[in-house]
Write a protein that holds these residues in place. Structure first.
Motif, PDB file in Angstrom:
ATOM      1  N   PHE A 287      49.456  39.050  27.935  1.00 49.44           N
ATOM      2  CA  PHE A 287      49.072  37.793  28.581  1.00 49.44           C
ATOM      3  C   PHE A 287      49.335  36.556  27.697  1.00 49.44           C
ATOM      4  O   PHE A 287      49.927  35.572  28.150  1.00 49.44           O
ATOM      5  CB  PHE A 287      47.605  37.865  29.025  1.00 49.44           C
ATOM      6  CG  PHE A 287      47.017  36.547  29.403  1.00 49.44           C
ATOM      7  CD1 PHE A 287      47.413  35.914  30.570  1.00 49.44           C
ATOM      8  CD2 PHE A 287      46.086  35.920  28.593  1.00 49.44           C
ATOM      9  CE1 PHE A 287      46.888  34.685  30.917  1.00 49.44           C
ATOM     10  CE2 PHE A 287      45.553  34.699  28.930  1.00 49.44           C
ATOM     11  CZ  PHE A 287      45.959  34.078  30.098  1.00 49.44           C
TER      12      PHE A 287
ATOM     13  N   VAL B 162      42.428  47.923  38.160  1.00 54.43           N
ATOM     14  CA  VAL B 162      41.000  48.159  38.413  1.00 54.43           C
ATOM     15  C   VAL B 162      40.770  48.551  39.877  1.00 54.43           C
ATOM     16  O   VAL B 162      39.931  49.406  40.180  1.00 54.43           O
ATOM     17  CB  VAL B 162      40.186  46.892  38.059  1.00 54.43           C
ATOM     18  CG1 VAL B 162      38.746  47.020  38.511  1.00 54.43           C
ATOM     19  CG2 VAL B 162      40.243  46.639  36.568  1.00 54.43           C
TER      20      VAL B 162
ATOM     21  N   PHE C 104      42.102  30.994  25.353  1.00 53.58           N
ATOM     22  CA  PHE C 104      43.428  30.464  25.653  1.00 53.58           C
ATOM     23  C   PHE C 104      43.433  29.036  26.197  1.00 53.58           C
ATOM     24  O   PHE C 104      44.429  28.584  26.723  1.00 53.58           O
ATOM     25  CB  PHE C 104      44.154  31.392  26.632  1.00 53.58           C
ATOM     26  CG  PHE C 104      44.351  32.762  26.074  1.00 53.58           C
ATOM     27  CD1 PHE C 104      45.236  32.975  25.033  1.00 53.58           C
ATOM     28  CD2 PHE C 104      43.633  33.836  26.568  1.00 53.58           C
ATOM     29  CE1 PHE C 104      45.411  34.227  24.497  1.00 53.58           C
ATOM     30  CE2 PHE C 104      43.799  35.101  26.035  1.00 53.58           C
ATOM     31  CZ  PHE C 104      44.691  35.292  25.004  1.00 53.58           C
ATOM     32  N   ARG C 105      42.312  28.350  26.105  1.00 55.18           N
ATOM     33  CA  ARG C 105      42.312  26.945  26.513  1.00 55.18           C
ATOM     34  C   ARG C 105      41.937  26.075  25.332  1.00 55.18           C
ATOM     35  O   ARG C 105      41.262  26.526  24.411  1.00 55.18           O
ATOM     36  CB  ARG C 105      41.319  26.727  27.658  1.00 55.18           C
ATOM     37  CG  ARG C 105      41.724  27.509  28.883  1.00 55.18           C
ATOM     38  CD  ARG C 105      41.533  26.720  30.128  1.00 55.18           C
ATOM     39  NE  ARG C 105      41.843  27.561  31.285  1.00 55.18           N
ATOM     40  CZ  ARG C 105      41.562  27.234  32.521  1.00 55.18           C
ATOM     41  NH1 ARG C 105      40.957  26.091  32.779  1.00 55.18           N
ATOM     42  NH2 ARG C 105      41.875  28.033  33.511  1.00 55.18           N
ATOM     43  N   ARG C 106      42.339  24.858  25.441  1.00 54.08           N
ATOM     44  CA  ARG C 106      42.009  23.918  24.368  1.00 54.08           C
ATOM     45  C   ARG C 106      40.724  23.174  24.718  1.00 54.08           C
ATOM     46  O   ARG C 106      40.544  22.749  25.861  1.00 54.08           O
ATOM     47  CB  ARG C 106      43.144  22.909  24.183  1.00 54.08           C
ATOM     48  CG  ARG C 106      44.375  23.540  23.582  1.00 54.08           C
ATOM     49  CD  ARG C 106      45.292  22.476  23.002  1.00 54.08           C
ATOM     50  NE  ARG C 106      46.483  23.119  22.453  1.00 54.08           N
ATOM     51  CZ  ARG C 106      47.587  23.326  23.152  1.00 54.08           C
ATOM     52  NH1 ARG C 106      47.666  22.950  24.392  1.00 54.08           N
ATOM     53  NH2 ARG C 106      48.632  23.931  22.592  1.00 54.08           N
TER      54      ARG C 106
ATOM     55  N   GLU D 233      39.476  34.084  29.301  1.00 50.73           N
ATOM     56  CA  GLU D 233      40.666  33.229  29.211  1.00 50.73           C
ATOM     57  C   GLU D 233      40.303  31.843  28.685  1.00 50.73           C
ATOM     58  O   GLU D 233      40.988  31.284  27.827  1.00 50.73           O
ATOM     59  CB  GLU D 233      41.302  33.132  30.605  1.00 50.73           C
ATOM     60  CG  GLU D 233      42.680  32.530  30.611  1.00 50.73           C
ATOM     61  CD  GLU D 233      42.741  31.180  31.313  1.00 50.73           C
ATOM     62  OE1 GLU D 233      43.677  30.437  31.053  1.00 50.73           O
ATOM     63  OE2 GLU D 233      41.831  30.866  32.106  1.00 50.73           O
TER      64      GLU D 233
ATOM     65  N   ARG E 207      51.537  33.612  16.236  1.00 49.66           N
ATOM     66  CA  ARG E 207      50.881  34.102  17.456  1.00 49.66           C
ATOM     67  C   ARG E 207      51.847  34.961  18.276  1.00 49.66           C
ATOM     68  O   ARG E 207      51.486  36.012  18.778  1.00 49.66           O
ATOM     69  CB  ARG E 207      50.388  32.908  18.284  1.00 49.66           C
ATOM     70  CG  ARG E 207      49.452  33.328  19.400  1.00 49.66           C
ATOM     71  CD  ARG E 207      48.844  32.158  20.077  1.00 49.66           C
ATOM     72  NE  ARG E 207      49.844  31.371  20.766  1.00 49.66           N
ATOM     73  CZ  ARG E 207      49.639  30.152  21.270  1.00 49.66           C
ATOM     74  NH1 ARG E 207      48.495  29.573  21.123  1.00 49.66           N
ATOM     75  NH2 ARG E 207      50.584  29.508  21.901  1.00 49.66           N
TER      76      ARG E 207
ATOM     77  N   LEU F 200      48.037  38.257  34.745  1.00 47.73           N
ATOM     78  CA  LEU F 200      46.772  38.941  34.447  1.00 47.73           C
ATOM     79  C   LEU F 200      46.102  39.422  35.730  1.00 47.73           C
ATOM     80  O   LEU F 200      45.644  40.569  35.816  1.00 47.73           O
ATOM     81  CB  LEU F 200      45.856  37.965  33.706  1.00 47.73           C
ATOM     82  CG  LEU F 200      44.770  38.542  32.839  1.00 47.73           C
ATOM     83  CD1 LEU F 200      45.353  39.404  31.749  1.00 47.73           C
ATOM     84  CD2 LEU F 200      43.950  37.428  32.208  1.00 47.73           C
TER      85      LEU F 200
ATOM     86  N   ILE G 218      33.349  43.099  33.823  1.00 45.69           N
ATOM     87  CA  ILE G 218      34.586  43.481  34.498  1.00 45.69           C
ATOM     88  C   ILE G 218      34.630  44.994  34.701  1.00 45.69           C
ATOM     89  O   ILE G 218      35.215  45.488  35.656  1.00 45.69           O
ATOM     90  CB  ILE G 218      35.810  43.025  33.662  1.00 45.69           C
ATOM     91  CG1 ILE G 218      35.893  41.498  33.645  1.00 45.69           C
ATOM     92  CG2 ILE G 218      37.100  43.609  34.177  1.00 45.69           C
ATOM     93  CD1 ILE G 218      36.906  40.939  32.667  1.00 45.69           C
TER      94      ILE G 218
ATOM     95  N   VAL H  68      36.932  40.829  37.666  1.00 50.45           N
ATOM     96  CA  VAL H  68      38.178  40.529  36.942  1.00 50.45           C
ATOM     97  C   VAL H  68      38.433  39.033  37.021  1.00 50.45           C
ATOM     98  O   VAL H  68      38.840  38.400  36.048  1.00 50.45           O
ATOM     99  CB  VAL H  68      39.370  41.312  37.542  1.00 50.45           C
ATOM    100  CG1 VAL H  68      40.695  40.757  37.048  1.00 50.45           C
ATOM    101  CG2 VAL H  68      39.267  42.785  37.185  1.00 50.45           C
TER     102      VAL H  68
ATOM    103  N   LEU I 299      45.731  43.396  36.281  1.00 48.53           N
ATOM    104  CA  LEU I 299      44.354  43.884  36.142  1.00 48.53           C
ATOM    105  C   LEU I 299      43.765  44.281  37.496  1.00 48.53           C
ATOM    106  O   LEU I 299      43.085  45.297  37.612  1.00 48.53           O
ATOM    107  CB  LEU I 299      43.467  42.824  35.483  1.00 48.53           C
ATOM    108  CG  LEU I 299      43.601  42.667  33.969  1.00 48.53           C
ATOM    109  CD1 LEU I 299      42.578  41.667  33.461  1.00 48.53           C
ATOM    110  CD2 LEU I 299      43.428  43.988  33.246  1.00 48.53           C
ATOM    111  N   ALA I 300      44.042  43.465  38.501  1.00 46.66           N
ATOM    112  CA  ALA I 300      43.467  43.777  39.822  1.00 46.66           C
ATOM    113  C   ALA I 300      44.018  45.096  40.349  1.00 46.66           C
ATOM    114  O   ALA I 300      43.263  45.929  40.878  1.00 46.66           O
ATOM    115  CB  ALA I 300      43.769  42.642  40.803  1.00 46.66           C
TER     116      ALA I 300
END
Lengths: 488, 482
Positions: free
Chosen positions: A148, A175, B432-434, B428, A112, A167, B382, B420, A171-172
């Motif tokens: 990220f 955007v 990216f979470r379990r 996310e 990863r 993030l 977004i 966003v 991103l903020a």
């Protein structure tokens, strides 16, 4: 290989690297060979593009056209070729170092980590070769999303919080500020293509130019301009290879590349129209440089110290390009390339030291040079470059930066650059000196066999590269001249 | 012979597009078998979508003249209507597949499919008419069918019934507004033909303005535009697939497109343009702010998506309030983006059986298709580049900047920043979470039901990458306006 093919290769190479790393994840040896080999391929493509830019070859590829007169396109120009080549060379060294580090630390999720490192390199290549604002915006977004998972890699609550901050900030800003500025530019010009001399030159009044400049610069939060800088120290939680990618290879350099492109190809002489904004942003960057260097002095955790040091170096690039002078752009390009090598060396050494000795605190570096001489010697060279000591790359960059600031009549900005260099010396100089000169610690190694060649060779080569501007500064000025000299 | 049949069908395209779902609904009632009814419903929706998109493509992309038979006083399409019908019919097709796939296993499945089809027919009728009364009639049929879908969603449980009752009450207020509005308009202009409003408008436009506002308010209420979205939370809290897809996507699109059409006819009168602006611009900003705040605070996944779509609707109001062809075109793209994101997100939530926000933690490992749909939909919300959501916002900001009007720019920037937060949170969580142990058991189910979500996700991306046809169609449709 044609320049167009190399252009495609420099962006798709890292994507293929990511894909093949996943597919050939086992055995680890095969995975590592693929990972390093494809970073070599990317470097070869970048080298070919450097040659193309030197020969004045024009290459442009448009991938899709999602809006009228706006395409997702990559183009070769000298600054892009230079930064891409530097990043690509550093990526090869970093790939080798990552492989070594994975074996030493027995990283639980190496694939990863490697995949997202490769994706980040691909994204920063797209940032460098972006042919217009739209591509720059898309590539920056892609880079943020690819980085990220690196920041949040450990998966604990602290990493998750750092990842969210990373993030949300990037991103903020992108955007909320960069995107409206881009649309505004499109409304004024009717296109978004980068152009030597600036697309906005002669087309904007002072108010518009000031507003647009602030929106573009603050919108590129990867520059870590205060107050949008907190993501960078927070990202120090990332594992060492990820940290190198964020601080030295991809995210922070992308900010420098972005502001350079905006200043040179969007504004050009129109920066003079935005005098108030440039002065204000230079002041913020200058004070920010000093502040970051000062905070770095107070940090004992090496990763945090490097993060703040990195902020100071990144802001120097911003300060340089906002001087609205060719000498400023040249200083910015030098500073960016010098920082990439120095910062990569430092963070790789910090990673090696953490992996081999489990030491992460600045105070524990004392005497480590006696037992890890090559790594800590490289560390010292990189520190010298970061500080701006001659004859290392950083010195030429700082010299031109101070000259540029003085030429622009901003002696106070030159003074701030000087002060930041002194503060950088304060937080890196004694550290490097103590590491090399002090008595060796009695129990240096967590691992009895010390650092492997895969950990030592990349940092030594990277540190050696901090000397390259000694011989290349003059040819670089001629090479980069087309960036600020509009072609007839 | 086939060519003759196609030519004949094209002449009567509006009638056929509306009649196909009605005929499908009738057949479903006759059979009263949920599985068979689903097949009929999909087939009828497919025919309707084919006819409507053919008409839209010919008129808007290839520039063919809109020559269709005027069926009585009701179905006389204009270009904006052709666009609207194209979007609604495709959304209805995907909703019929997704909703029906789940409904076919439920007790009231056949009836649900009937109501989904009737709802689509109502919105299509509203799209294909230039008569304000018929438009209201179509809207009301569609709305009542939607209420029925919500009521059946609970399979006897009280919550959906309460939600349906609330929708019925709110809808009654809405229709009362609309009818009074129509009466005032008819009184001021002597006609209910939308195309003749401007030329019949007298100097005293106040009753007309009030009537117009009431009509718009009535339709906005059905679309779920904040702050008139009193029914949204209740309707989506325990909603099933049919409710989410048919009411949350098809009805929302139909109502929003109806607003665009009504306004496009209204602003022909110059003295009326400013009034439309002052009515819709604050409404748009309020919708963006309220929807965004509610989406950020939502813990129920379906509510979060519904409020996120509400926030996007504010963008449509802002587009429309510009009163220019550029604004209308931006509004049409924005509506297409809302439908695409809604179908992808609601579809994915249904397929993966995710009800709370934390149900999607680690979804990527156990439900890759739903995760892809979630990603595409959230990215569009977004306003990520290469999605249709980005295109919609770009066109809005461009249209706003073009007239030195910074309200929409600021509001859409705010909407994007909020998106966003909540859209990024969805992505996310998915990747990216379990997953907790309880969640880990659920995965991609209902093979047929996953198709609409994925198809909508692909459309969202495909239109973002190659938007030329959509842009051309939206620009051509918007030229109805001055």
């Amino acid at each position: 290989m044609t320049a167009e093919l190399a252009l495609l290769g420099v962006v798709l190479g890292p994507l293929a690297q990511a894909l093949l790393t996943v597919i050939l994840a086992r055995p680890p040896g095969m995975r590592d060979v693929v990972f390093v080999s494809l970073s070599l391929f990317t470097a070869a493509c970048a080298w070919r593009l450097l040659q193309a830019a030197a020969a004045g070859e024009a290459a442009r590829i448009a991938l899709v056209q999602p809006l009228p007169n706006v395409d997702l396109a990559l183009a070769v120009e000298p600054f892009a070729a230079l930064t891409a080549a530097v990043i690509a060379v550093c990526s090869v060294l970093h790939a080798l170092h990552t492989v070594g580090l994975m074996r030493v630390t027995r990283e639980p999720a190496p694939v990863r980590l490697m995949v997202f490192i490769a994706l980040c390199v691909g994204a920063v290549m797209a940032v460098a070769f972006s042919a217009n604002l739209f591509t720059l915006f898309v590539a920056n977004q892609a880079l943020t999303l690819a980085a990220f998972p690196l920041v949040a890699h450990r998966g604990d609550a602290e990493s998750a919080a750092a990842g969210r901050l990373f993030l949300a900030t990037l991103l903020a800003a992108s955007v909320g500020l960069f995107l409206p500025a881009m649309v505004w530019t499109y409304a004024i010009v009717g296109a978004l293509d980068f152009q030597t001399g600036g697309v906005l030159a002669g087309r904007v009044d002072a108010l518009t130019a000031n507003a647009l400049l602030v929106m573009f610069v603050v919108g590129l939060a990867t520059t870590a301009l205060p107050p949008l800088h907190r993501w960078l120290p927070a990202a120090a939680i990332a594992p060492p290879p990820a940290l190198t990618t964020v601080q030295a290879l991809a995210v922070v350099p992308a900010g420098g590349i972005g502001v350079f492109k905006v200043a040179a190809f969007v504004f050009g002489p129109a920066l003079h129209e935005a005098a108030f904004a440039t002065r204000s942003l230079i002041a913020v960057a200058g004070v920010g440089m000093c502040g970051a260097a000062l905070i770095a002095l107070s940090r004992q955790d090496m990763r945090e110290r490097l993060a703040y040091s990195c902020i100071a170096q990144s802001l120097a690039v911003l300060l340089a390009v906002l001087l609205a002078l060719p000498v400023g752009l040249f200083a910015g390009a030098l500073q960016l390339t010098a920082t990439i090598f120095a910062s990569a060396t430092l963070s790789m050494v910090v990673g090696s030291v953490a992996a081999v000795t489990t030491r992460q605190s600045a105070g524990d570096y004392t005497g480590l040079g006696r037992v890890m001489p090559w790594s800590l010697a490289a560390f010292a060279l990189a520190c010298a470059s970061m500080i701006g000591m001659p004859p290392f790359s950083g010195a030429w960059a700082k010299l031109w930066l101070i000259t540029g600031a003085a030429s622009a009549g901003l002696t106070w900005a030159a003074a701030l650059v000087g002060l930041a260099a002194i503060l950088t010396f304060a937080h890196l100089g004694p550290l490097a000196a103590n590491a090399l000169a002090a008595r060796a610690p009695p129990d240096p190694f967590h691992r009895p066999d010390g650092a492997s060649i895969a950990l030592v060779a990349p940092v030594v080569l990277s540190a050696a590269a901090t000397l390259w501007l000694l011989i290349a500064a003059d040819p670089l000025a001629a090479f980069l001249a087309p960036v600020w000299t509009p072609q007839p | 012979m086939i060519e003759d049949a196609i030519a004949l069908a094209r002449v009567h395209a509006p009638l056929l597009a509306v009649a196909a779902p009605i005929a499908g609904a009738a057949l479903c009632i006759v059979t009263l078998n949920a599985r068979f009814g689903w097949i009929i419903g999909v087939f009828a929706s497919l025919i309707s979508a084919a006819i409507a998109t053919d008409l839209a493509a010919r008129a808007l992309v290839f520039g063919a003249p809109l020559r269709t038979a005027a069926e009585g006083v009701a179905l006389v399409p204009d270009r904006l209507g052709a666009f609207a019908a194209g979007v609604v019919s495709v959304a209805a097709l995907l909703a019929a597949i997704g909703a029906g796939a789940r409904a076919s296993a439920s007790r009231d499945g056949a009836l649900t499919i009937v109501l989904v089809l009737l709802s689509a027919a109502g919105w299509l009728a509203a799209a294909y008419t230039t008569n304000a009364l018929v438009l209201m009639l179509g809207t009301e049929i569609a709305w009542l069918a939607g209420v029925g879908v919500v009521a059946l969603g609970g399979e006897g449980k009280r919550t959906p019934l309460n939600a349906a009752a609330r929708m019925l009450s709110v809808g009654a207020v809405g229709v009362a507004f609309s009818m009074v509005g129509l009466a005032l308009i008819a009184d001021a202009t002597g006609t209910l033909s939308l195309s003749m409003l401007a030329e019949n408008l007298s100097f005293d436009s106040q009753p007309f303005s009030v009537g117009f506002a009431l009509v718009l308010g009535g339709v906005a209420l059905k679309a779920g535009v904040a702050p008139f979205h009193l029914w949204v939370g209740a309707a989506f809290t325990r909603a099933n697939a049919a409710t989410l897809l048919a009411v949350g996507c098809v009805s929302a699109a139909g109502a929003l497109l109806a607003i665009v059409r009504v306004v496009s006819y209204g602003v022909v009168a110059p003295e009326f343009g400013a009034a439309v602006f002052w009515a819709l611009a604050p409404l748009g900003v309020a919708c963006v702010v309220i929807g965004s705040v509610q989406a950020i605070g939502a813990r129920d996944l379906r509510r979060l998506i519904a409020y996120a779509l509400t926030a996007q609707m504010g963008g449509v109001m802002l587009c429309v309030s510009l009163g220019s062809p550029a604004g209308f075109a931006a509004g049409l793209i924005q509506i297409t983006a809302i439908v695409g994101a809604g179908l992808a997100l609601f579809g994915a939530a249904t397929v993966s059986e995710s009800y709370k926000v934390n149900d999607i933690d680690g979804l990527a490992r156990r439900a890759p298709f739903s995760s892809a749909a979630f990603t595409f939909g959230a990215a569009s919300l977004i306003g990520a580049p290469m999605t249709i959501g980005f295109l919609g916002r770009w066109r809005l900001v461009e249209a706003g900047v073009g007239v030195d009007w910074w309200w929409p720019v600021g509001a859409m920037t705010l909407a994007s920043l909020a998106a966003v937060f909540y859209g990024g949170q969805l992505i996310e969580r998915v990747y990216f979470r379990r997953a907790q142990e309880v969640q880990a058991r659920s995965g991609d189910r209902w093979r047929y039901a996953s198709f609409p979500a994925l198809a909508a996700g692909v459309i969202v991306i495909a239109l973002g990458l190659a938007p030329q046809a959509l842009l051309a169609a939206a620009d051509a449709a918007a030229m109805v306006a001055p």
